[in-house]
Design an enzyme around this catalytic site. Sequence first.
Site, short mmCIF file in Angstrom:
data_model
loop_
_atom_site.label_atom_id
_atom_site.label_comp_id
_atom_site.label_asym_id
_atom_site.label_seq_id
_atom_site.Cartn_x
_atom_site.Cartn_y
_atom_site.Cartn_z
N ALA A 157 0.82 -1.22 0.00
CA ALA A 157 0.00 0.00 0.00
C ALA A 157 0.85 1.26 0.00
CB ALA A 157 -0.94 0.00 1.20
N PHE A 181 -5.06 5.51 -2.21
CA PHE A 181 -5.56 6.55 -1.30
C PHE A 181 -4.83 7.86 -1.64
CE2 PHE A 181 -5.66 8.73 2.85
CZ PHE A 181 -7.01 8.62 3.15
N SER A 183 -3.16 10.16 -0.35
CA SER A 183 -1.84 10.51 0.18
C SER A 183 -0.73 9.57 -0.27
CB SER A 183 -1.90 10.52 1.71
OG SER A 183 -2.19 9.22 2.20
N LYS A 184 -1.07 8.50 -0.97
CA LYS A 184 -0.07 7.53 -1.38
C LYS A 184 0.80 8.09 -2.51
CE LYS A 184 -1.19 4.10 1.35
NZ LYS A 184 -2.07 4.77 2.32
N PRO A 185 1.98 7.48 -2.75
CA PRO A 185 2.84 7.99 -3.83
C PRO A 185 2.13 8.09 -5.19
CG PRO A 185 4.09 6.51 -2.43
CD PRO A 185 2.67 6.46 -1.94
#
Length: 382
Positions: A157, A181, A183-185
């Site tokens: 994740a 999501f 905020s993920k890379p």
Amino acid sequence: MQFIDLKTQQAAIRADIDKRIAAVLGHGQYILGPEVTEMEQVLERYVGTKHGVAMASGTDALLVALMALGIGPGDEVITSAFTFVASGEVIVLTGATPVFADVEPNTANIDPASIEAKITSRTKAIMPVSLYGQVPDMDAINAIAARHNLPVIEDAAQSFGATYKGRRSCGLSTIGCTSFFPSKPLGCYGDGGAFFTDDDDLAQAAREIRVHGQSERYIHTRIGIGGRMDSIQCAVILAKWPRFEWEVGQRERIGRRYSEEILQKVPGAVALTKGSNLAELDAPVAVLEIGPSTSSVYAQYTVLLKDRAAVQEYFAAAGIPTAVHYPMPLGSQPAYSKWAPDADTPVADAFAAGVMSLPMSADLTEDDQDRVIDCLRRALGS
């Protein structure tokens, strides 16, 4: 200063985002539209697997992986004691028992030796977590799994875009799962995720499970969930995709610079190693190690502090946001403690007591990064 700067990224690609979303609004196929297939094909080529299956979230991807493997009541699944709750949550949701392994003192990733020590006749899968953007020692984990004839599900994740010995995260085991999501890379503008595998049967199972177990319309051959990723969210990923490799490079550069500058400019700062004893560590701040055969996408840039509460208070007064990923090992969480009555995870306990994440994104400027580093130096009284 923002903890994660999504506004600068959006401004850079706004025209492509608007165009992609307008196309979805135009054709009206909001569920399993052409953007879903296009995104799956783009990402499976990038990861290097035969199959990429879009999911409604990273959590759903993990749940579907367990369901596709037939995990259920009476089974045990080993995962990290130090991770986001979803890693344990999905195991419980299948009716299986989560078993929490300890983590390495240099990376905070799952310790292969702890995995092997916790395997029993009921163990049916291993779920390592690629924490903070770095893949764990997958060769060692896969070797343990092979000896015990167990599948491995990489909870990636936080590590989409990272590499391990030249191979990409999500393509390193039986199944790889990631999250989109925001905020993920690589994030969308809602929830989203993906499931990757080379196994044709597992891919077919995943595609059916995500649509309520349908093998064809209204024919339900499996127990399933509503796990589809929306076409609009896939459109956002596709709009972000041309910039992603640049962002991965930026994240690596910024993350390495954080470590170098902290070790050079903060008196008493140390670098963690495999031999570190966190229980006896007296350094005011320690930086995690990136393995020689791995790259990190720094989903978070996280340090270990001797006195986290005081440092967080100082940062808050300076107007610089911080976060704690994560404040409690899974076996100590109220909802999960019954599965770990005698949890022996001292390294995970030490990380939970002292980790703090600093502002991190591909668009973080050097001026802002210097401000963060200087704030850390002053917070530690130097």
